[in-house]
Design an enzyme around this catalytic site. Sequence first.
Site, PDB file in Angstrom:
ATOM      1  N   GLU A 118       0.822  -1.215   0.000  1.00  0.00           N
ATOM      2  CA  GLU A 118       0.000   0.000   0.000  1.00  0.00           C
ATOM      3  C   GLU A 118       0.856   1.265   0.000  1.00  0.00           C
ATOM      4  OE1 GLU A 118      -2.817  -0.357   3.255  1.00  0.00           O
ATOM      5  OE2 GLU A 118      -3.958  -1.869   2.172  1.00  0.00           O
ATOM      6  N   GLU A 265      -6.031  -8.296   0.145  1.00  0.00           N
ATOM      7  CA  GLU A 265      -6.464  -8.359   1.543  1.00  0.00           C
ATOM      8  C   GLU A 265      -7.954  -8.081   1.601  1.00  0.00           C
ATOM      9  OE1 GLU A 265      -4.300  -5.608   4.041  1.00  0.00           O
ATOM     10  OE2 GLU A 265      -2.347  -6.351   3.409  1.00  0.00           O
TER      11      GLU A 265
END
Length: 482
Positions: A118, A265
């Site tokens: 991220e 995720e």
Amino acid sequence: MAGSRFLVVSVLVVGLCSALAQGLGVNWGTMASHPLPPKIVVQLLKDNGIDKVKIFDADSSTMKALAGSDIEVMVAIPNNMLRTMTDYGAARDWVKTNVTRYHFEGGVNIKYVAVGNEPFLSSYNGSFLNVTFPALKNIQNALNDAGVGGSIKATVPLNADVYNSPESNPVPSAGRFRTDISDLMTEIVQFLNQSGAPFTVNIYPFLSLYGNPNFPVEFAFFDGGSDPVVDNGIQYTNVFDANFDTLVSALKGVGLGDLPIIVGEVGWPTDGDKNAKASYAQRFYDGLLKRLVANHGTPLRPNQYIEVYLFSLIDEDAKSIEPGNFERHWGVLKYDGQPKYNMDLSGQGQAKTLVPTKDVEYLPKKWCVFDPNGGGNVSTLGDQITFACTWSDCTALGYGSTCNGLDGNGNASFAFNMYYQVQNHQELSCNFQGLATETTQDPSTAGCNFTIQIATSAADAPMKPLLVVFMMYAYVMALLLL
Ligand SMILES: *[C@@H]1O[C@H](CO)[C@@H](O)[C@H](O)[C@H]1NC(C)=O
Ligand SMILES: *[C@@H]1O[C@H](CO)[C@@H](O)[C@H](O)[C@H]1NC(C)=O
Ligand SMILES: *[C@@H]1O[C@H](CO)[C@@H](O)[C@H](O)[C@H]1NC(C)=O
Ligand SMILES: *[C@@H]1O[C@H](CO)[C@@H](O)[C@H](O)[C@H]1NC(C)=O
Ligand SMILES: *[C@@H]1O[C@H](CO)[C@@H](O)[C@H](O)[C@H]1NC(C)=O
Ligand SMILES: *[C@@H]1O[C@H](CO)[C@@H](O)[C@H](O)[C@H]1NC(C)=O
Ligand SMILES: *[C@@H]1O[C@H](CO)[C@@H](O)[C@H](O)[C@H]1NC(C)=O
């Protein structure tokens, strides 16, 4: 003849009906004071039929445990190494040390390299904007040059905050990449397309709810019950679909509407917030797994299997709680690999649990509790609790959490016990200047578990083989000296 052909066909059909035939993935993080030994975790994956795993590094003890298992692995380069990877030589070395070393028959079945984690989160203030794409290119090129680029792809797991819909038209079909990074994102997805790599996105309905008190709770789940968002005649009944399709639209906007997407995720935590609870987690996964098994897809990509990695396998009591207290409670299993709630990975919604860990060794059955009569100065209790919680995990005490109902003494006991467990029951770790005492009576209450930690000697699996090697070495040396 005809009979055996029928058999083959029906076996194929049965195979296609099971999500696990295509593989369910999980994230395996290790930011815990007492991580489970890698061998036990790999056994856990096998016992549950989980055949894909995403890890956050390429730690050699993890890789050794995965070797020979045939489990598909996504290894990762942490954000703080991205700058280094802008140098091609460093990227080549990384690939050599952490990928090709394991690329042999009976080695590790590496499928992806995650370049960063991220890295474009708004909260990073752009720290990784300049380095991520060069690192991605270098890693894929290094994989290609090492001759493994055909089967191993570099990708960048991105948070869903890299795309959105304009406030004036908040529907999935209006999705586009975040304006401050849209040129960069375009270059990245073009590169992923060229190298045959998927787009990896993390999608968190829980965080939609956490971040917005007006968010309709039902929209976070998959069982309907909320007012649908209507978009060009399509009814969106859950935020997962809406979010996924916003990405599909953003990709379409740059001419790559068919780029494969994997969900790196997705999950639901069980403690640390009023919405982080086992009943919600069970409901979320129940809906998600049923849809995955049914190859439901999303409105813009209907009738297809979505590759997902659940977040996450096991609780991690040493994660940063900057985003919130729930961060340490994402596991579908507790810190020791025990189930928290019912979960049926076959997506049939049956009342069963995951197969728990085996062979976990615990510290002795002892707890540490507050002792008002131990001769300590009770006026210092607050400071002692703060100390205990600074060096252990007290997130279960907060508002909306499982241990929030304890009284003041219970709070102190909980904090002292957490510290004592993290310190492996070491001498003096249950003293707190005379305010604490050890006990063999479980202080747990109905909702609040006072844990016993895993024995570190058992958790320290890499030590054992090392010791054996050393002893053999000593033995051989002794023989030679004779
Ligand atoms: C990967 O390779 C590099 C060498 O380039 C090494 O420094 C690093 O420790 C290795 N392991 C991990 C987990 O990154
Ligand atoms: C980003 O900026 C904010 C506000 O200036 C600051 O508080 C925060 O520490 C910064 N974060 C990082 C990762 O640099
Ligand atoms: C990224 O590069 C631009 C242009 O070279 C530069 O202005 C900016 O400061 C760099 N940002 C970071 C975080 O290094
Ligand atoms: C995507 O990749 C394919 C195969 O390399 C290529 O033919 C196509 O032009 C690419 N599309 C875009 C929009 O770059
Ligand atoms: C107890 O602690 C308080 C606060 O630190 C201090 O003011 C007080 O003198 C202490 N009492 C004794 C008996 O030591
Ligand atoms: C126990 O600790 C929690 C978290 O610090 C706090 O919210 C709560 O008010 C405390 N309860 C009592 C009775 O002191
Ligand atoms: C607390 O958690 C441990 C570890 O998972 C478990 O063995 C134990 O039964 C739990 N105790 C209570 C009272 O729920």
